[in-house]
Design an enzyme around this catalytic site. Sequence first.
Site, PDB file in Angstrom:
ATOM      1  N   GLU A 228      17.260  39.126  27.543  1.00  0.00           N
ATOM      2  CA  GLU A 228      17.706  37.782  27.961  1.00  0.00           C
ATOM      3  C   GLU A 228      16.673  37.102  28.846  1.00  0.00           C
ATOM      4  O   GLU A 228      16.598  35.884  28.895  1.00  0.00           O
ATOM      5  CB  GLU A 228      18.978  37.900  28.825  1.00  0.00           C
ATOM      6  CG  GLU A 228      20.265  37.996  28.099  1.00  0.00           C
ATOM      7  CD  GLU A 228      21.383  38.264  29.115  1.00  0.00           C
ATOM      8  OE1 GLU A 228      21.371  37.683  30.227  1.00  0.00           O
ATOM      9  OE2 GLU A 228      22.257  39.098  28.791  1.00  0.00           O
TER      10      GLU A 228
ATOM     11  N   ASP B 273      14.184  55.913  36.816  1.00  0.00           N
ATOM     12  CA  ASP B 273      14.047  57.271  37.350  1.00  0.00           C
ATOM     13  C   ASP B 273      15.019  58.227  36.663  1.00  0.00           C
ATOM     14  O   ASP B 273      16.168  57.866  36.402  1.00  0.00           O
ATOM     15  CB  ASP B 273      14.345  57.240  38.861  1.00  0.00           C
ATOM     16  CG  ASP B 273      14.070  58.574  39.523  1.00  0.00           C
ATOM     17  OD1 ASP B 273      12.911  59.006  39.535  1.00  0.00           O
ATOM     18  OD2 ASP B 273      15.029  59.210  40.025  1.00  0.00           O
TER      19      ASP B 273
HETATM   20  C1  NOJ Z   1      11.497  61.551  39.765  1.00  0.00           C
HETATM   21  C2  NOJ Z   1      10.623  60.974  40.822  1.00  0.00           C
HETATM   22  O1  NOJ Z   1       9.357  60.703  40.275  1.00  0.00           O
HETATM   23  C3  NOJ Z   1      10.566  61.981  41.940  1.00  0.00           C
HETATM   24  O2  NOJ Z   1       9.614  61.627  42.913  1.00  0.00           O
HETATM   25  C4  NOJ Z   1      11.948  62.106  42.534  1.00  0.00           C
HETATM   26  O3  NOJ Z   1      11.937  63.125  43.516  1.00  0.00           O
HETATM   27  C5  NOJ Z   1      12.995  62.468  41.460  1.00  0.00           C
HETATM   28  N1  NOJ Z   1      12.844  61.688  40.262  1.00  0.00           N
HETATM   29  C6  NOJ Z   1      14.388  62.250  41.981  1.00  0.00           C
HETATM   30  O4  NOJ Z   1      14.651  60.885  42.110  1.00  0.00           O
END
Ligand code: NOJ
Length: 519
Positions: free
Chosen positions: A222, A191
């Site tokens: 690994e 993310d």
């Molecule tokens: C991207 C994610 O896809 C989204 O849903 C989220 O709100 C933000 N990152 C923050 O984690």
Amino acid sequence: MSRTWWRGAAIYQVYLRSFADGNGDGCGDLAGLRSRLGYLKDLGIDAVWLNPWYPSPMADGGYDVADYRDIEPVFGTLAEAEAFIAEAHEHGIKVIIDVVPNHSSTASAWFQEALADPRARDRFWFRDEPNGWSSIFGGPAWTQVPDGQWYLHLFAPEQPDLNWDNPEVHREFEDVLRFWFDRGVDGFRVDSAALLVKSDDAYEDLDGVHDVYRRWREIADEYGDERGERVLIGEVWLPDQERFARYLRPDELHTAFNFDFLSCPWDPAELRRVIDLTLATHLPIGAPPTWVLSNHDVTRPVTRYGRADTGFQHGGRLHGSPSDPELGRRRARAAALLAMALPGGVYVYQGEELGLPEVEDLPDEVRQDPMFARSGGANPGRDGCRVPLPWSGEEPPFGFGGPGPSAPPWLPQPEGWRKLTAQAQLADLDSMLTLYRSALRLRRDLLGDGTLTWLPSEAGVLAFRRESGLVCVSNLGPVAVPLPPGELLLASGPVEGGALPPDTTAWVTGGPGPGVSGR
Ligand code: NOJ
């Protein structure tokens, strides 16, 4: 499946809260997901990617992680997660989970320690004065704690940013990766992958972030074994292709989402430009591109493509403006066959295969996305693409809560979804679900990793040949065009008298021409 399965994989995105509810409490869970593994196998996908399943106060749908080594009780238990991974593997489906390294949750043990003791704050970004940054969700990016200091949160206040200058943060996430690799996961979707490393005046794409992924790649490597390589997939939103490509160097992330394609309007010249740019970015570094039409953050394709303006509709742009459902459906079908024919991996966001529209008329009081509240309602947020799936039956909850009685789903489903249930579509040869199932099956044998050769075509038409000999033709022009010679394998709409109508894609094979390998 080969060790490098990920290079051409079809990956189905499961937004767990809205996929299937096994215990009838109105919220999707692992029991529901396990009960639908047969559906996913029959759909023909290679892997699932699950949005965060960790314990979370759900301030941002689980992207506020309180504990990276456990499962949110509403979703199930760690033992159930392990059982799910094993069962998915038995069904021939790989499992990718989300890791959220940019920020944590105010409910995490680390943040609670930091609140209680100013000497324990170096894992986060605490400062005496805020620096004026705004949150990506709207409002300021800093919140003050009772003793006067401020902490940084690029997203909601419940999502404090971690400090990647602190070696303990590195060790923690390396251990988290191992924790889940040891439990059998096949990879991670990372993310906000470009945001981790920060300086006092910048927070995106700083060079130090690549050291993190080099180390993570060593760990993933690994674990590679006869089941295949373990994979790291980046959520990297960067306009600059050269900067983007750095994340995909051979010793860093394996792949990243193609947001240029996701945000491209339904326009032949623009699509051609984005496809060429994508190939030019990826092929020289040996990384496979990915093709994404939707996810849990953006307007559903049938709604977007039904509008006069089919451009990117993030942040509520065009929310509620007229959308022609028939046009949208036709284009979404054509786009799906185009995306699945392109070289590399493809993503399918749950409900895309059912042709679900964006639910734009949710009552304000049920909206949960922090974007809605933080923008004072100006931005409707992302709940409209997160409405629980309709599985069967004639009325809500449409089988979402399993066979027995169940609480209403956490977001209400439109009555009109009775025509869009998986059950109704399985019985309909012209349904979106039937198209996705047919396409994903053909794709397994004839498409995936590789490259393409553009074919000469009329204005408004995109036509290319893949190594298997399959030719993909998408007609984005205003009039029907002749189909290329060969056997018609699949089309997104009716093809009569050898003519491909507007807003339709066809897959043809066996015709003459360079690169045709026959069948
Ligand atoms: C991207 C994610 O896809 C989204 O849903 C989220 O709100 C933000 N990152 C923050 O984690």
